[in-house]
Design an enzyme around this catalytic site. Structure first.
Site, PDB file in Angstrom:
ATOM      1  N   ASP A 130       0.859  -1.190   0.000  1.00 10.49           N
ATOM      2  CA  ASP A 130       0.000   0.000   0.000  1.00 10.49           C
ATOM      3  C   ASP A 130       0.890   1.233   0.000  1.00 10.49           C
ATOM      4  OD1 ASP A 130      -2.311  -1.524   0.216  1.00 10.49           O
ATOM      5  OD2 ASP A 130      -2.490  -1.276   2.378  1.00 10.49           O
ATOM      6  N   ARG A 181      -1.218  -0.601  -8.607  1.00 10.96           N
ATOM      7  CA  ARG A 181      -2.606  -0.280  -8.264  1.00 10.96           C
ATOM      8  C   ARG A 181      -2.716   1.244  -8.320  1.00 10.96           C
ATOM      9  NH1 ARG A 181      -3.728  -1.037  -2.248  1.00 10.96           N
ATOM     10  NH2 ARG A 181      -4.143  -3.234  -2.714  1.00 10.96           N
ATOM     11  N   GLY A 185      -5.799   8.522  -3.621  1.00  5.91           N
ATOM     12  CA  GLY A 185      -4.956   8.956  -2.493  1.00  5.91           C
ATOM     13  C   GLY A 185      -5.814   9.362  -1.320  1.00  5.91           C
ATOM     14  N   ALA A 186      -5.431   8.911  -0.112  1.00  4.96           N
ATOM     15  CA  ALA A 186      -6.306   9.057   1.054  1.00  4.96           C
ATOM     16  C   ALA A 186      -5.737   9.926   2.167  1.00  4.96           C
ATOM     17  CB  ALA A 186      -6.619   7.657   1.605  1.00  4.96           C
ATOM     18  N   THR A 223     -10.979   2.213  -7.545  1.00  5.44           N
ATOM     19  CA  THR A 223     -11.853   3.376  -7.369  1.00  5.44           C
ATOM     20  C   THR A 223     -13.304   2.925  -7.264  1.00  5.44           C
ATOM     21  OG1 THR A 223     -12.536   5.498  -8.340  1.00  5.44           O
ATOM     22  CG2 THR A 223     -12.084   3.722  -9.886  1.00  5.44           C
ATOM     23  N   HIS A 224     -14.130   3.783  -6.617  1.00  5.27           N
ATOM     24  CA  HIS A 224     -15.580   3.551  -6.611  1.00  5.27           C
ATOM     25  C   HIS A 224     -16.259   4.625  -7.435  1.00  5.27           C
ATOM     26  CE1 HIS A 224     -13.599   2.653  -2.761  1.00  5.27           C
ATOM     27  NE2 HIS A 224     -14.159   1.483  -2.931  1.00  5.27           N
TER      28      HIS A 224
HETATM   29  P1  FDA Z   1     -14.148   9.405  -4.674  1.00  4.80           P
HETATM   30  O1  FDA Z   1     -13.561   9.692  -3.341  1.00  4.80           O
HETATM   31  O2  FDA Z   1     -14.301  10.525  -5.642  1.00  4.80           O
HETATM   32  O3  FDA Z   1     -15.521   8.683  -4.453  1.00  4.80           O
HETATM   33  C1  FDA Z   1     -16.370   8.305  -5.526  1.00  4.80           C
HETATM   34  C2  FDA Z   1     -17.641   7.713  -4.945  1.00  4.80           C
HETATM   35  O4  FDA Z   1     -17.348   6.477  -4.308  1.00  4.80           O
HETATM   36  C3  FDA Z   1     -18.293   8.550  -3.845  1.00  4.80           C
HETATM   37  O5  FDA Z   1     -19.146   9.507  -4.384  1.00  4.80           O
HETATM   38  C4  FDA Z   1     -19.025   7.494  -3.043  1.00  4.80           C
HETATM   39  O6  FDA Z   1     -20.205   7.108  -3.689  1.00  4.80           O
HETATM   40  C5  FDA Z   1     -18.097   6.323  -3.119  1.00  4.80           C
HETATM   41  N1  FDA Z   1     -17.152   6.276  -1.966  1.00  4.80           N
HETATM   42  C6  FDA Z   1     -15.823   6.564  -1.985  1.00  4.80           C
HETATM   43  N2  FDA Z   1     -15.291   6.367  -0.766  1.00  4.80           N
HETATM   44  C7  FDA Z   1     -16.294   5.971   0.056  1.00  4.80           C
HETATM   45  C8  FDA Z   1     -16.371   5.614   1.423  1.00  4.80           C
HETATM   46  N3  FDA Z   1     -15.311   5.630   2.221  1.00  4.80           N
HETATM   47  N4  FDA Z   1     -17.578   5.253   1.922  1.00  4.80           N
HETATM   48  C9  FDA Z   1     -18.672   5.217   1.125  1.00  4.80           C
HETATM   49  N5  FDA Z   1     -18.660   5.543  -0.194  1.00  4.80           N
HETATM   50  C10 FDA Z   1     -17.495   5.920  -0.722  1.00  4.80           C
HETATM   51  N6  FDA Z   1      -5.295   5.160  -0.758  1.00  4.80           N
HETATM   52  C11 FDA Z   1      -3.980   5.398  -0.495  1.00  4.80           C
HETATM   53  O7  FDA Z   1      -3.600   6.549  -0.250  1.00  4.80           O
HETATM   54  N7  FDA Z   1      -3.087   4.357  -0.489  1.00  4.80           N
HETATM   55  C12 FDA Z   1      -3.454   3.086  -0.792  1.00  4.80           C
HETATM   56  O8  FDA Z   1      -2.614   2.190  -0.788  1.00  4.80           O
HETATM   57  C13 FDA Z   1      -4.834   2.830  -1.095  1.00  4.80           C
HETATM   58  N8  FDA Z   1      -5.269   1.589  -1.394  1.00  4.80           N
HETATM   59  C14 FDA Z   1      -6.552   1.417  -1.856  1.00  4.80           C
HETATM   60  C15 FDA Z   1      -6.973   0.158  -2.314  1.00  4.80           C
HETATM   61  C16 FDA Z   1      -8.231  -0.003  -2.890  1.00  4.80           C
HETATM   62  C17 FDA Z   1      -8.634  -1.338  -3.407  1.00  4.80           C
HETATM   63  C18 FDA Z   1      -9.104   1.120  -2.980  1.00  4.80           C
HETATM   64  C19 FDA Z   1     -10.447   1.002  -3.627  1.00  4.80           C
HETATM   65  C20 FDA Z   1      -8.726   2.333  -2.476  1.00  4.80           C
HETATM   66  C21 FDA Z   1      -7.460   2.491  -1.909  1.00  4.80           C
HETATM   67  N9  FDA Z   1      -7.065   3.724  -1.376  1.00  4.80           N
HETATM   68  C22 FDA Z   1      -5.733   3.907  -1.064  1.00  4.80           C
HETATM   69  C23 FDA Z   1      -8.071   4.780  -1.098  1.00  4.80           C
HETATM   70  C24 FDA Z   1      -8.191   5.744  -2.260  1.00  4.80           C
HETATM   71  O9  FDA Z   1      -7.022   6.525  -2.359  1.00  4.80           O
HETATM   72  C25 FDA Z   1      -9.396   6.677  -2.092  1.00  4.80           C
HETATM   73  O10 FDA Z   1      -9.239   7.438  -0.923  1.00  4.80           O
HETATM   74  C26 FDA Z   1     -10.742   5.967  -2.046  1.00  4.80           C
HETATM   75  O11 FDA Z   1     -10.783   4.884  -2.924  1.00  4.80           O
HETATM   76  C27 FDA Z   1     -11.892   6.933  -2.435  1.00  4.80           C
HETATM   77  O12 FDA Z   1     -11.684   7.390  -3.741  1.00  4.80           O
HETATM   78  P2  FDA Z   1     -12.584   6.969  -5.007  1.00  4.80           P
HETATM   79  O13 FDA Z   1     -11.657   6.644  -6.116  1.00  4.80           O
HETATM   80  O14 FDA Z   1     -13.531   5.912  -4.646  1.00  4.80           O
HETATM   81  O15 FDA Z   1     -13.285   8.319  -5.459  1.00  4.80           O
END
Ligand code: FDA
Length: 313
Positions: A130, A181, A185-186, A223-224
């Site tokens: 990660d 992957r 970013g979180a 991503t979601h």
């Molecule tokens: P975005 O945040 O724009 O969300 C799009 C939509 O998805 C939202 O409108 C909502 O519907 C849904 N959604 C997203 N997050 C949600 C939540 N927590 N609860 C409910 N609904 C939600 N980050 C990192 O910094 N290092 C890492 O190693 C990883 N590893 C990782 C693995 C996997 C398999 C995933 C899916 C994600 C990660 N992440 C991560 C987290 C990633 O960086 C990011 O913060 C989240 O995936 C949310 O971003 P989205 O791409 O979903 O888009």
């Protein structure tokens, strides 16, 4: 503001003590975390496999500064890999270098991690590192390349589209044949290194996804976001990639409807399933991504407390 506050709290010891002991918080964590024990992670993985999804299992833990704790984390991964093999699960593992001793010293990290990587390699299992905050990006990639140089080919990294450096990183990783992957970013990052506007993070995500689909090695599109997913499907189709050349990845408990839809459409879908007692920072990052989740937690905490009348029950 709320996002920044929640990310700040994810690293705050006092808040961790308060939330982890709050009644109801555990129940809320269960929405995103399989449970506190390895067997609960294995149970969830088995059910997801039955529903046609692949899994990556993560034993929660990060920022470990104590050698015994880091060794214990590696021991859990060793038990986990054995369980995955025994159960014949369609699963691999994800881990954080700071859980394995990155903040202690590199020689220790190497020694500790090697035990996990060797067992994984001898079972033909993939290990994903990660990616944590930008303070660790270069160190993580450097250490990854050291392992790659030692001949490990069962390993991959994560690249975050909010970082401005990521296109250069992906260019290099593609040339090296590394499995990546891609996520948004979180963590909370300064403007000097990261895009601050969602539109820029998303636009970069699409650019990086295209680089990975075109020249990468079986990328994980994590991503979601339905727009990102749609862009991926379209680009793959346009350049003649098969649905089996990449996989979508999503978090356990997030957009289950979308997860099932993608499986029904024939895509490879892998679910990230965390388990373990150190769920607090992980939960807070999930709150930060969607502050509406916070209202669920407040509600469930209130329902189990003497103030339950405030939650309507
Ligand atoms: P975005 O945040 O724009 O969300 C799009 C939509 O998805 C939202 O409108 C909502 O519907 C849904 N959604 C997203 N997050 C949600 C939540 N927590 N609860 C409910 N609904 C939600 N980050 C990192 O910094 N290092 C890492 O190693 C990883 N590893 C990782 C693995 C996997 C398999 C995933 C899916 C994600 C990660 N992440 C991560 C987290 C990633 O960086 C990011 O913060 C989240 O995936 C949310 O971003 P989205 O791409 O979903 O888009």
């Amino acid at each position: 503001m709320l996002r920044e506050g929640l990310i700040y709290l994810s690293e705050n010891r006092l808040a961790r003590g308060f939330v982890t002991h709050a009644p109801g918080a555990r129940t809320m964590a269960r929405r995103f975390v399989a449970g506190e024990h390895l067997e609960e992670g294995v149970d969830v993985a088995r059910n997801l496999n039955r529903a046609g999804m692949k899994v990556t299992l993560d034993c929660l833990g990060e920022s470990v500064r104590n050698r015994d704790e880091a060794r214990a984390a590696a021991d859990v991964y060793i038990r986990l890999i054995r369980r995955i093999v025994d159960e014949q699960l369609d699963a691999n593992v994800s881990l954080k270098m700071t859980q394995m001793g990155q903040d202690i010293d590199e020689a220790f990290l190497h020694e500790n991690l090697k035990r996990v990587l060797d067992l994984a390699a001898s079972n033909d299992m993939f290990v994903r590192f990660d990616m944590e905050s930008s303070a660790y990006t270069q160190r993580t990639l450097d250490f990854f390349r050291r392992l790659w140089g030692e001949g490990y080919r069962n390993i991959g990294v994560v690249i975050q589209s909010y970082l401005k450096r990521s296109a250069a990183d992906i260019g290099q990783l593609n040339a090296e044949g590394v499995r990546v992957r891609l996520c948004k970013g979180a963590y909370k990052e300064p403007a000097s290194v990261a895009f601050q506007d969602k539109a820029d993070v998303d636009a970069n995500y699409v650019t990086l996804m295209q680089m990975l689909l075109k020249d990468g090695n079986y990328p994980g599109i994590a991503t979601h976001d339905e727009k990102m997913i749609q862009a991926t499907k379209e680009y793959a189709r346009n350049i003649g990639k098969s649905v089996k050349d990449f996989e979508f990845q999503m978090l356990y408990g997030v957009r289950r409807d979308l997860q099932q839809q993608l499986v029904a459409q024939g895509y490879n879908v892998r679910i990230y399933v965390p388990f373990g007692e150190a769920w607090y920072p992980y939960l807070m990052r999930r709150m930060a991504e969607r502050p509406a989740n916070l209202f669920f937690i407040i509600n469930s905490v209130l329902k189990e407390s003497p103030l339950r009348f405030l939650a309507g029950k």
